[in-house]
Design a protein around this motif. Sequence first.
Motif, mmCIF file in Angstrom:
data_model
loop_
_atom_site.group_PDB
_atom_site.id
_atom_site.type_symbol
_atom_site.label_atom_id
_atom_site.label_comp_id
_atom_site.label_asym_id
_atom_site.label_seq_id
_atom_site.Cartn_x
_atom_site.Cartn_y
_atom_site.Cartn_z
ATOM 1 N N THR A 49 -11.053 -11.083 -3.669
ATOM 2 C CA THR A 49 -11.223 -11.579 -5.030
ATOM 3 C C THR A 49 -10.653 -12.981 -5.136
ATOM 4 O O THR A 49 -9.939 -13.448 -4.252
ATOM 5 N N ALA A 50 -10.951 -13.627 -6.242
ATOM 6 C CA ALA A 50 -10.427 -14.969 -6.484
ATOM 7 C C ALA A 50 -8.903 -14.953 -6.558
ATOM 8 O O ALA A 50 -8.248 -15.938 -6.245
ATOM 9 N N ARG A 51 -8.362 -13.831 -6.970
ATOM 10 C CA ARG A 51 -6.911 -13.682 -7.084
ATOM 11 C C ARG A 51 -6.261 -13.459 -5.722
ATOM 12 O O ARG A 51 -5.050 -13.556 -5.581
ATOM 13 N N GLY A 52 -7.066 -13.160 -4.711
ATOM 14 C CA GLY A 52 -6.538 -12.959 -3.373
ATOM 15 C C GLY A 52 -6.445 -11.513 -2.947
ATOM 16 O O GLY A 52 -5.997 -11.213 -1.845
ATOM 17 N N ASP A 53 -6.861 -10.583 -3.830
ATOM 18 C CA ASP A 53 -6.844 -9.166 -3.464
ATOM 19 C C ASP A 53 -7.902 -8.924 -2.384
ATOM 20 O O ASP A 53 -9.010 -9.437 -2.469
ATOM 21 N N LYS A 54 -7.518 -8.124 -1.390
ATOM 22 C CA LYS A 54 -8.441 -7.864 -0.285
ATOM 23 C C LYS A 54 -8.883 -6.410 -0.324
ATOM 24 O O LYS A 54 -8.095 -5.518 -0.620
ATOM 25 N N TYR A 55 -10.155 -6.210 -0.001
ATOM 26 C CA TYR A 55 -10.732 -4.871 0.023
ATOM 27 C C TYR A 55 -11.409 -4.658 1.370
ATOM 28 O O TYR A 55 -11.972 -5.589 1.948
ATOM 29 N N TYR A 56 -11.320 -3.411 1.844
ATOM 30 C CA TYR A 56 -11.763 -3.090 3.188
ATOM 31 C C TYR A 56 -12.780 -1.965 3.174
ATOM 32 O O TYR A 56 -12.740 -1.079 2.325
ATOM 33 N N ASP A 57 -13.664 -1.992 4.172
ATOM 34 C CA ASP A 57 -14.662 -0.948 4.342
ATOM 35 C C ASP A 57 -13.959 0.286 4.910
ATOM 36 O O ASP A 57 -13.321 0.214 5.962
ATOM 37 N N PRO A 58 -14.049 1.434 4.225
ATOM 38 C CA PRO A 58 -13.359 2.642 4.695
ATOM 39 C C PRO A 58 -13.742 3.056 6.117
ATOM 40 O O PRO A 58 -12.908 3.539 6.870
ATOM 41 N N GLU A 59 -15.007 2.834 6.497
ATOM 42 C CA GLU A 59 -15.433 3.189 7.848
ATOM 43 C C GLU A 59 -14.698 2.357 8.889
ATOM 44 O O GLU A 59 -14.262 2.858 9.915
ATOM 45 N N LYS A 60 -14.545 1.065 8.612
ATOM 46 C CA LYS A 60 -13.840 0.171 9.549
ATOM 47 C C LYS A 60 -12.361 0.543 9.611
ATOM 48 O O LYS A 60 -11.737 0.449 10.664
ATOM 49 N N VAL A 61 -11.798 0.966 8.479
ATOM 50 C CA VAL A 61 -10.400 1.395 8.457
ATOM 51 C C VAL A 61 -10.241 2.634 9.333
ATOM 52 O O VAL A 61 -9.301 2.728 10.136
ATOM 53 N N GLN A 62 -11.175 3.570 9.215
ATOM 54 C CA GLN A 62 -11.117 4.792 10.022
ATOM 55 C C GLN A 62 -11.268 4.471 11.507
ATOM 56 O O GLN A 62 -10.583 5.057 12.349
ATOM 57 N N GLU A 63 -12.161 3.525 11.848
ATOM 58 C CA GLU A 63 -12.334 3.118 13.245
ATOM 59 C C GLU A 63 -11.035 2.532 13.790
ATOM 60 O O GLU A 63 -10.625 2.847 14.912
ATOM 61 N N ALA A 64 -10.403 1.668 13.011
ATOM 62 C CA ALA A 64 -9.144 1.059 13.440
ATOM 63 C C ALA A 64 -8.072 2.125 13.618
ATOM 64 O O ALA A 64 -7.266 2.067 14.550
ATOM 65 N N LEU A 65 -8.070 3.107 12.732
ATOM 66 C CA LEU A 65 -7.105 4.199 12.827
ATOM 67 C C LEU A 65 -7.309 4.985 14.121
ATOM 68 O O LEU A 65 -6.345 5.317 14.811
ATOM 69 N N LYS A 66 -8.570 5.256 14.477
ATOM 70 C CA LYS A 66 -8.855 5.974 15.720
ATOM 71 C C LYS A 66 -8.391 5.175 16.924
ATOM 72 O O LYS A 66 -7.846 5.727 17.872
ATOM 73 N N LYS A 67 -8.611 3.853 16.899
ATOM 74 C CA LYS A 67 -8.177 2.994 18.006
ATOM 75 C C LYS A 67 -6.660 3.029 18.160
ATOM 76 O O LYS A 67 -6.147 3.084 19.266
ATOM 77 N N THR A 68 -5.954 2.977 17.049
ATOM 78 C CA THR A 68 -4.489 2.957 17.129
ATOM 79 C C THR A 68 -3.951 4.309 17.561
ATOM 80 O O THR A 68 -2.917 4.377 18.206
ATOM 81 N N ARG A 69 -4.653 5.369 17.227
ATOM 82 C CA ARG A 69 -4.180 6.696 17.627
ATOM 83 C C ARG A 69 -4.438 6.942 19.111
ATOM 84 O O ARG A 69 -3.724 7.695 19.743
ATOM 85 N N SER A 70 -5.496 6.306 19.654
ATOM 86 C CA SER A 70 -5.798 6.521 21.064
ATOM 87 C C SER A 70 -4.906 5.673 21.961
ATOM 88 O O SER A 70 -4.738 5.978 23.129
ATOM 89 N N THR A 71 -4.357 4.589 21.447
ATOM 90 C CA THR A 71 -3.447 3.753 22.218
ATOM 91 C C THR A 71 -2.276 3.406 21.324
ATOM 92 O O THR A 71 -2.335 3.549 20.115
ATOM 93 N N GLY A 72 -1.218 2.933 21.933
ATOM 94 C CA GLY A 72 -0.137 2.393 21.130
ATOM 95 C C GLY A 72 1.049 3.321 21.000
ATOM 96 O O GLY A 72 1.234 4.279 21.738
ATOM 97 N N ASN A 73 1.853 3.031 20.008
ATOM 98 C CA ASN A 73 3.133 3.677 19.791
ATOM 99 C C ASN A 73 2.951 4.891 18.893
ATOM 100 O O ASN A 73 2.636 4.771 17.720
ATOM 101 N N HIS A 74 3.156 6.082 19.447
ATOM 102 C CA HIS A 74 2.979 7.314 18.684
ATOM 103 C C HIS A 74 4.279 7.827 18.088
ATOM 104 O O HIS A 74 4.283 8.853 17.409
ATOM 105 N N ALA A 75 5.371 7.130 18.362
ATOM 106 C CA ALA A 75 6.663 7.577 17.840
ATOM 107 C C ALA A 75 6.725 7.340 16.334
ATOM 108 O O ALA A 75 5.976 6.522 15.777
ATOM 109 N N GLU A 76 7.606 8.039 15.670
ATOM 110 C CA GLU A 76 7.802 7.887 14.223
ATOM 111 C C GLU A 76 8.354 6.489 13.957
ATOM 112 O O GLU A 76 9.345 6.081 14.555
ATOM 113 N N GLU A 77 7.671 5.735 13.101
ATOM 114 C CA GLU A 77 8.098 4.359 12.827
ATOM 115 C C GLU A 77 9.530 4.341 12.301
ATOM 116 O O GLU A 77 9.883 5.090 11.402
#
Length: 169
Positions: A49-77
Amino acid sequence: MPEKTQTTKKAKPRIPKGLWSTADVCEQLHFSMAQARNLLGMVPVAKQTARGDKYYDPEKVQEALKKTRSTGNHAEEGSREWYEVEKLKRQVDKLDHELDKLKAQVIPVDEVREGVMKLAMEFRKHLEEQAAKLPPLVAGLEPQDIQGVIDGYNKSLLATIRQAHGQTR
């Protein structure tokens, strides 16, 4: 009796249908705000938006979530294990950089600075010489002819600098 004043509320920005804000990601995925921001760093912004708010495609968010779950740090943040994993990641990045340097894919910073300084000094020398050399070369010429003389001088200057730079490699 005091007069009533009507206050106008700013209209809430309309959330585009089918897109998620950072708060929506937190709510939908049961993430903290920090976790959502980390995840959204890997997702392209679908709309801003003009105010700077960002919005994301839920499908892309889910894809990114799958990528992070398959690799990376699985420990409790925030746990000790999570910090140890993050520390190891930084060490791996540092070792990758060292390996690139050993493979000569990365030029050491000192060499880059030295080369830039040599070029800058050479260029400065030629600019100082230009003030003395150009007036006799363009004396009595028409403006359109002066431009050609200056252009030729600049081309010879660039050739000299290229030649000097080629010798330092």
